[in-house]
Design an enzyme around this catalytic site. Structure first.
Site, mmCIF file in Angstrom:
data_model
loop_
_atom_site.group_PDB
_atom_site.id
_atom_site.type_symbol
_atom_site.label_atom_id
_atom_site.label_comp_id
_atom_site.label_asym_id
_atom_site.label_seq_id
_atom_site.Cartn_x
_atom_site.Cartn_y
_atom_site.Cartn_z
ATOM 1 N N LYS A 23 0.814 -1.230 0.000
ATOM 2 C CA LYS A 23 0.000 0.000 0.000
ATOM 3 C C LYS A 23 0.844 1.274 0.000
ATOM 4 C CE LYS A 23 -4.555 -1.389 1.502
ATOM 5 N NZ LYS A 23 -4.392 -2.791 1.939
ATOM 6 N N GLU A 31 -10.319 7.223 4.384
ATOM 7 C CA GLU A 31 -10.986 6.294 5.278
ATOM 8 C C GLU A 31 -10.101 5.064 5.404
ATOM 9 O OE1 GLU A 31 -11.532 6.380 2.069
ATOM 10 O OE2 GLU A 31 -11.196 4.256 1.603
ATOM 11 N N SER A 54 1.561 -9.750 -1.259
ATOM 12 C CA SER A 54 1.275 -8.319 -1.051
ATOM 13 C C SER A 54 1.656 -7.774 0.323
ATOM 14 C CB SER A 54 -0.205 -8.037 -1.329
ATOM 15 O OG SER A 54 -1.032 -8.872 -0.538
HETATM 16 C C1 LIG Z 1 -5.221 -3.877 1.584
HETATM 17 C C2 LIG Z 1 -4.480 -5.108 1.238
HETATM 18 C C3 LIG Z 1 -4.860 -5.921 0.142
HETATM 19 C C4 LIG Z 1 -6.069 -5.658 -0.701
HETATM 20 O O1 LIG Z 1 -6.043 -4.471 -1.420
HETATM 21 P P1 LIG Z 1 -5.824 -4.447 -2.998
HETATM 22 O O2 LIG Z 1 -6.129 -3.053 -3.367
HETATM 23 O O3 LIG Z 1 -6.780 -5.431 -3.587
HETATM 24 O O4 LIG Z 1 -4.423 -4.835 -3.264
HETATM 25 C C5 LIG Z 1 -4.085 -7.033 -0.154
HETATM 26 N N1 LIG Z 1 -2.994 -7.356 0.591
HETATM 27 C C6 LIG Z 1 -2.623 -6.615 1.656
HETATM 28 C C7 LIG Z 1 -1.431 -7.046 2.439
HETATM 29 C C8 LIG Z 1 -3.344 -5.466 2.020
HETATM 30 O O5 LIG Z 1 -2.964 -4.743 3.078
#
Ligand SMILES: *Cc1c(COP(=O)(O)O)cnc(C)c1O
Length: 403
Positions: free
Chosen positions: A97, A119, A384
């Site tokens: 993010k 938010e 992610s």
């Molecule tokens: C917020 C988040 C997501 C989901 O958000 P996307 O916009 O779909 O990427 C996925 N993985 C992690 C670790 C997150 O914090």
């Protein structure tokens, strides 16, 4: 299917559409503001100084490039395709993010804005934005439902330590949807000095494009790293999809390549409405939060209740670019249930010493299934984020002795 080339320059069009999806459905007071953000992004965002400063931040502050790692032990455990991980869990703050938050905050700085407003649901976007605000010396106001504040205490604490103001939202269901309403209201009061920093490839144009472009660093790094490591492109790409920012980040560098692409949605407890948050799998066309896409809706068109063990995937719609790429069959939709996700969470932890976020564990779970179907291929998974935020929840509800 033929996509217009070069894809990233052609999509979205100048009105913010990916095919029928996207656009900007805004209250009249905000139309001008969003137009000026778009103009600023197109001019400042493409300027030499902006690009150079952002590259510098990526390298020296965020610690990029993050590695691509061949998960040999997991590959042997599954006994199928070679599984590789793009390690966004090693990006500063432990998830992808920050890639778009630093971009949005840098744009805010160039525009002379004083305050970032957003938010947050589980608090992940709030923490990333509060980090960016601290770096740039901007004020930060995060709107969060009271129910979420009680549930996600560590992230609330992080935001406060980082100097952000957390605004509790106490009306309605006191969760994400009300937090969006409250944040928009705050932004409406002072759109000149503040900017609404959206947390995924969702919302009105230009946010789906901007956030994708800022996240595309993930894909462009990974493409080069994978080629360097193996001499080939990956056969398959896998990423989890909530709003879809980490997935678009990875996918955007490979749209014109001969790779199979899978966005993985949370199947939760089952296929009935309310038990999952698999918008592309079970949703239909509709407008929510200022953009047209595929959403899970009740018979009367209101957004449906959704469920996932990963709060970052708990969203009843999906970024318009995902809706488009899926509609023209450039991408495929995969799913992972809560149970499969927990199994993948433990598998990656035990076989590789990497504790993944529950969101990312959905991608790992689907990759494990795909690996068995395609034993001679390679799979690149976008990991992610890291799982520190999830450990208490997992241990209480799915004790390690049982896995
Ligand atoms: C917020 C988040 C997501 C989901 O958000 P996307 O916009 O779909 O990427 C996925 N993985 C992690 C670790 C997150 O914090």
């Amino acid at each position: 299917m033929e996509l217009k080339k070069p894809y990233l320059n052609q999509f979205p069009d100048e009105k913010g559409y990916f095919g029928r999806f996207g656009g900007a459905f805004l209250p009249p007071e905000l139309i001008e503001q969003f137009k000026s953000i778009e103009q600023a992004y197109l001019t400042i965002g493409n300027s030499h100084n902006f690009i150079r400063e952002l590259r510098d931040i990526r390298k020296h502050y965020q610690g990029r490039p993050t590695p691509v790692y061949y998960a040999k032990n997991l590959t042997e455990f599954v006994g199928g395709a070679r599984i590789y991980l793009k390690r966004e869990d090693l990006n500063h703050t432990g998830a992808h993010k920050l890639n778009h938050c630093m971009g949005e905050a840098l744009l805010a700085k160039y525009l002379g804005k004083k305050k970032l407003i957003a938010e947050t649901g589980a608090g992940q976007h709030g923490v990333a934005l509060a980090t960016a605000a601290a770096y740039f010396g901007l004020e930060c106001e995060i709107h969060m439902g009271e129910v979420d504040i009680a549930k996600e205490h560590p992230n609330v604490t992080r935001m406060r330590i980082l100097g952000a103001k957390v605004i509790p939202v106490g009306f309605g269901a006191k969760t994400l949807k009300e937090a969006v309403d409250s944040a928009f209201e705050a932004y409406l009061k002072d759109p000149v000095n503040s900017i609404y920093a959206i947390g995924s490839v969702v919302g009105p144009h230009p946010f789906p494009k901007m956030v994708r472009d800022f996240q595309s660093v993930v894909g462009f790094e990974a493409r080069e790293q994978f080629l360097e490591m193996t001499g080939n492109l990956p056969d398959n790409l896998v990423a989890c999809v909530g709003g879809g920012s980490n997935a678009m980040g990875l996918f955007s560098a490979f749209i014109e390549d001969p790779c199979e692409i899978y966005g993985v949605e949370p199947l939760g407890k089952g296929t009935k409405l309310g038990e999952h948050a698999a918008s592309l799998s079970y949703g239909s066309e509709g407008v929510l939060h200022g953009f047209n896409s595929i959403m899970l809706q009740n018979a009367d068109g209101t957004p449906a209740a959704v469920h996932s063990i990963a709060s970052g995937l708990d969203y009843p719609s999906v970024g318009p670019e995902h809706a488009y790429l899926n509609s023209v069959q450039r991408t495929n939709v995969g799913t992972a249930s809560d149970e499969e996700t927990i199994e993948a969470f433990y598998a990656l932890s035990r076989h590789e010493g990497i504790i993944p976020a529950l969101e990312s564990s959905h991608a790992v779970a689907f990759a494990m299934k795909l690996a068995r179907q395609k034993p001679y291929e390679s799979i690149l998974v976008n990991l992610s984020g890291r799982g520190d935020k999830d450990i208490d929840f997992v241990v209480e509800n799915f004790p390690p002795e049982k896995y």
